[in-house]
Design an enzyme around this catalytic site. Structure first.
Site, PDB file in Angstrom:
ATOM      1  CB  THR A  16      -0.946   0.021   1.213  1.00  0.00           C
ATOM      2  OG1 THR A  16      -0.161   0.043   2.418  1.00  0.00           O
ATOM      3  CG2 THR A  16      -1.859  -1.194   1.225  1.00  0.00           C
ATOM      4  N   GLY A  17       2.156   1.130  -0.234  1.00  0.00           N
ATOM      5  CA  GLY A  17       3.029   2.302  -0.324  1.00  0.00           C
ATOM      6  C   GLY A  17       2.878   3.007  -1.658  1.00  0.00           C
ATOM      7  CB  ILE A  19       6.577   2.491  -6.037  1.00  0.00           C
ATOM      8  CG1 ILE A  19       6.764   1.967  -7.471  1.00  0.00           C
ATOM      9  CG2 ILE A  19       7.330   1.623  -5.037  1.00  0.00           C
ATOM     10  CD1 ILE A  19       6.132   2.824  -8.544  1.00  0.00           C
ATOM     11  N   GLY A  20       4.408   0.709  -4.258  1.00  0.00           N
ATOM     12  CA  GLY A  20       3.813  -0.599  -4.013  1.00  0.00           C
ATOM     13  C   GLY A  20       2.360  -0.677  -4.442  1.00  0.00           C
ATOM     14  CE  LYS A 126      16.832   2.133  -4.369  1.00  0.00           C
ATOM     15  NZ  LYS A 126      16.239   2.706  -5.604  1.00  0.00           N
TER      16      LYS A 126
END
Length: 319
Positions: A16-17, A19-20, A126
């Site tokens: 529900t983020g 980009i998610g 990352k």
């Protein structure tokens, strides 16, 4: 699942983020291609986004509730399928739980594109994730490199317009560089489409970096499209690459959240999204967004006002 076969059981973390939400949308839209779709979310999200969680369950998505630092609960969610550095234990637990493929939260500029990329502050976490992934013995991975999101680049920069801005109400644009430097963008909705394609092309996307994009445009191309759609000439200002570097240093000195934005926009302006190849041949033909559609969407967004919290219901156009 045999090696190279399309993924059949999916677990989404961060569904529900920002980009998610788009990734979840694409997977749910293609749920007939998968056996099971599961979501791992927090108790806070269940309370604050109750409508989204109820919608997921109504669409047949299985919801697991746990903290990301709760090893037992996370492994339970992995087996139920059957901040960036937080992915490191998730990767370890995924291998221990027998997960076949992990898609780390890359979704941005390629962090290994240039030799100097290792020194860029936004890339540090990352790069740690990638280094940890190399220690896995059985867990496969796919890094999906999308470049900048046009949804975020196309719009006003209220806090500091010098970082690039397209303001519909003022009919004013601040263009980065000389305005002629091309940038390869990916629309957020296309991130989900590309990811589903990678899931379905399991062998081709195995243990690799996939570079994708929706379209390429210069700042002049973008403002010209705004002028076309709004029917008037816009005021144009420019932020040189040299000035962009100065702003970047200023923002880091005061620990500003805009520091990362400045770094990324400096990278994009310097040509950091113009990769030598894209993976259309691997992922197949995808009907992606274009400059015209993204400007249209942004004009509507600015006129209607930004929504502070992304919603699966809103983005899936079901309400």
């Amino acid at each position: 699942m045999p090696w190279g076969e399309p993924a059949r059981n999916i677990l989404i973390i961060g569904a529900t983020g920002i980009i998610g939400t788009y990734i979840t949308r694409a997977i749910v839209d293609s749920q007939h291609l998968f056996d099971r779709i599961c979501v791992l979310t927090s108790e806070k999200t269940v309370v604050e986004k109750v409508q989204d969680i109820c919608a997921l369950e109504s669409w047949g998505v299985e919801v697991f509730v746990a903290r990301l630092d709760d090893e037992d609960k996370v492994k339970e969610a992995y087996k139920g399928k059957g901040g960036v550095e937080k992915q490191i234990p998730l990767i370890t637990w995924a291998e221990e739980a027998g997960v076949r493929r992990f898609f780390p939260s890359e979704y941005g500029t390629d962090i290994e594109y240039w030799p100097e990329s290792v020194h860029e502050p936004p890339h540090m976490a990352k790069l740690k994730v990638r280094a940890h992934m190399k220690t896995m013995k059985r867990l496969e991975h796919t890094y999906l490199v999308t470049g900048p999101y046009s949804d975020l680049y196309f719009g006003p920069m209220k806090g500091r317009p010098e970082l690039g801005s397209f303001d519909v109400s003022l009919k004013r644009a601040v263009l980065l560089g000389d305005g002629d430097g091309p940038v390869s963008f990916t629309a957020m909705i296309d991130v989900g489409r590309f990811l589903v394609a990678a899931l379905l092309n399991g062998n081709a996307s195995r243990n690799t970096t996939l570079i994708v994009h929706s379209f390429t445009a210069t700042p002049h191309d973008i403002v010209a499209e705004y002028e076309e759609q709004t029917g008037c000439t816009w005021e144009k200002q420019y932020t040189t690459l040299e000035r962009l570097k100065e702003i970047e240093k200023e923002e880091y000195q005061i620990y500003s959240p805009l520091a990362t934005v400045a770094t990324l926009r400096r990278i994009w302006t310097a040509g950091g999204t113009l990769y030598k190849y894209y993976d259309d041949s691997i992922l197949g033909s995808i009907d992606s967004e274009n400059l015209c559609s993204q400007v249209t969407a942004n004009i509507m967004k600015q006129e209607e006002g930004d929504h502070p919290f992304p919603s699966l219901l809103r983005k899936l156009s079901l309400v």
